[in-house]
Design an enzyme around this catalytic site. Sequence first.
Site, short mmCIF file in Angstrom:
data_model
loop_
_atom_site.label_atom_id
_atom_site.label_comp_id
_atom_site.label_asym_id
_atom_site.label_seq_id
_atom_site.Cartn_x
_atom_site.Cartn_y
_atom_site.Cartn_z
N ARG A 1 -6.02 11.58 22.90
CA ARG A 1 -7.06 10.56 23.01
C ARG A 1 -7.36 10.01 21.62
O ARG A 1 -7.48 10.76 20.67
CB ARG A 1 -8.32 11.15 23.63
CG ARG A 1 -9.19 10.11 24.31
CD ARG A 1 -10.39 10.72 25.00
NE ARG A 1 -10.10 11.15 26.36
CZ ARG A 1 -11.03 11.56 27.21
NH1 ARG A 1 -12.29 11.61 26.85
NH2 ARG A 1 -10.70 11.93 28.44
N GLU B 1 -18.07 22.11 34.96
CA GLU B 1 -18.42 22.18 33.54
C GLU B 1 -19.71 21.39 33.35
O GLU B 1 -19.96 20.42 34.07
CB GLU B 1 -17.30 21.63 32.65
CG GLU B 1 -16.91 20.20 32.91
CD GLU B 1 -15.73 19.73 32.06
OE1 GLU B 1 -15.15 20.56 31.32
OE2 GLU B 1 -15.39 18.55 32.14
N SER C 1 -11.53 8.15 29.98
CA SER C 1 -12.69 8.57 30.75
C SER C 1 -13.95 7.82 30.36
O SER C 1 -14.03 6.61 30.50
CB SER C 1 -12.86 10.09 30.62
OG SER C 1 -13.80 10.55 31.54
N ASP D 1 -14.05 10.67 37.41
CA ASP D 1 -13.84 12.11 37.53
C ASP D 1 -15.13 12.90 37.28
O ASP D 1 -15.14 14.11 37.42
CB ASP D 1 -12.70 12.61 36.63
CG ASP D 1 -13.00 12.51 35.15
OD1 ASP D 1 -13.96 11.81 34.76
OD2 ASP D 1 -12.25 13.12 34.34
N ASP E 1 -13.61 6.49 34.91
CA ASP E 1 -12.38 6.92 35.61
C ASP E 1 -12.70 7.79 36.82
O ASP E 1 -11.80 8.39 37.41
CB ASP E 1 -11.42 7.62 34.65
CG ASP E 1 -11.93 8.97 34.16
OD1 ASP E 1 -13.17 9.10 34.01
OD2 ASP E 1 -11.13 9.88 33.92
#
Length: 622
Positions: A73, A434, A175, A336, A334
Amino acid sequence: MAENAEGDLNSNLLHAPYHTGDPQLDTAIGQWLRWDKNPKTKEQIENLLRNGMNKELRDRLCCRMTFGTAGLRSAMGAGFCYINDLTVIQSTQGMYKYLERCFSDFKQRGFVVGYDTRGQVTSSCSSQRLAKLTAAVLLAKDVPVYLFSRYVPTPFVPYAVQELKAVAGVMITASHNRKEDNGYKVYWETGAQITSPHDKEILKCIEECVEPWNGSWNDNLVDTSPLKRDPLQDICRRYMEDLKKICFHRELNSKTTLKFVHTSFHGVGHDYVQLAFQVFGFKPPIPVPEQKDPDPDFSTVKCPNPEEGESVLELSLRLAERENARVVLATDPDADRLAVAELQENGHWKVFTGNELAALFGWWMFDCWKKNKSRNADVKNVYMLATTVSSKILKAIALEEGFHFEETLPGFKWIGCRIKDLLENGKEVLFAFEESIGFLCGTSVLDKDGVSAAVVVAEMAAYLETMNITLKQQLIKVYEKYGYHISKTSYFLCYDPITIKSIFERLRNFDSPKEYPKFCGTFAILHIRDVTTGYDSSQTNKKSVLPVSKNSQMITFTFQNGCVATLRTSGTEPKIKYYAEMCASPEQSDTALLEEELKKLIEALIENFLEPSKNGLIWRSV
């Protein structure tokens, strides 16, 4: 090299040798100008060269990206340490070389490629273009490629890797990072993100394949090669079908009077969340019109991270008030990760933290398992997981209810790998999370998934509504039963790697060499775990149970008052993060006292261990 010259203006630039006084830089400039066929990024390097910007050239060309907690990234732009056409081609060539070595059936099984909606005009760089180049490199080597024909949520790539039995997959995404960034997220055949040693071996292979091969730039292959397939319809259908496994109250959902607002944060989530609601029997959630469609500039938010709370949820909260909707669901760009807000009776919004949502998910997924389990199902076969910097609430629920709880290193890649192991050993995993609002309900995908999490929260809220209970009220019930877990997570920005290293080295040599601190201000420390070095004072052999992670800094302090605090560097951004949690037993119900104790401990942690003013750290702007 004369054939590469682009008119008189550039011919002198393109005739090596370059004399910057740095042989390594001269070589790197020569390579970039020979290999890069993107006119915009090539021009960026030429302009820097023309203007004698040697330091910036060195920064851009003399280092490479490495795998962090979410793959490669970086910012989009020219240079070997940035995300651009050339570095994505190089990364894919390295992937090809490594996968060819690992899988004799690579050319039968193929490779999955997905992408989000990011882009940068100044570099002619977009996730879609990078996905096409990724596909082109592999198609040119006769590898079948499953390239999604439009943008998809990140979890669709690991899901497709498993469903299509591909050897691996890549998702082009950054993300929830700032708009300037992009990334290259790699999934193994298991459907989990890659971990060591694959990441290091792939980087070695990338180093061996830096010059673009014949055909690597030929993105026309995406339109002409018979080896290219579009998995979109098939994978979307299978994914939505699999969602039914975690839907327990479809009839109730179809009758609920609760209204939901959904924002997709200018990203990929809108269509997929709408479909998921349909699968669960709900009326469609109300979309935030200004944020429903993809926009690579994320023009209505200061940063595209729903984790930042009320300040970035402004449009969705105001829409919910107008529409009389009590629950707001926000998927990141994104899709997620998931943020949730609920309107309270006093007219204020409660934005749940990742840890609070996990308490609700943990309760819900176990409650649904209990009510729907087969007669011979054994609670001792059931697992939930969390990363080690996340709340210990699942541990408390597990101890009370008799199932297993396990911790992993930070990063969902560790959770995905562990779930795969557990499933192969006949275990049942209900939920994993998480704290940075990444949730996984069920095990159809082995990565965090904001689409399924959004619709599960909606079902939970609709179910509780039938008993006149809000999400916030249910959270209190969970804490009253299993013990209050009050946590705070935040961060400081630090752009200097040397400062970051010195902060952590000071903690390892606090009062004297190789001595960790015994106190933080007035707070006595019971145990210290340093995952960077592999030390853990709570273990008889003084060795950490979690695997050593030398590439990142992470130290956890367990205090005598029951608080657990971790300091760590981010794997994706220039941040030092801190996580602190008071874990109380059910009989300790004075939350004001617990919160006050936590607040004082965090102040001591910041002042004594991070020393922001001395180290020039930038406080998170709230």
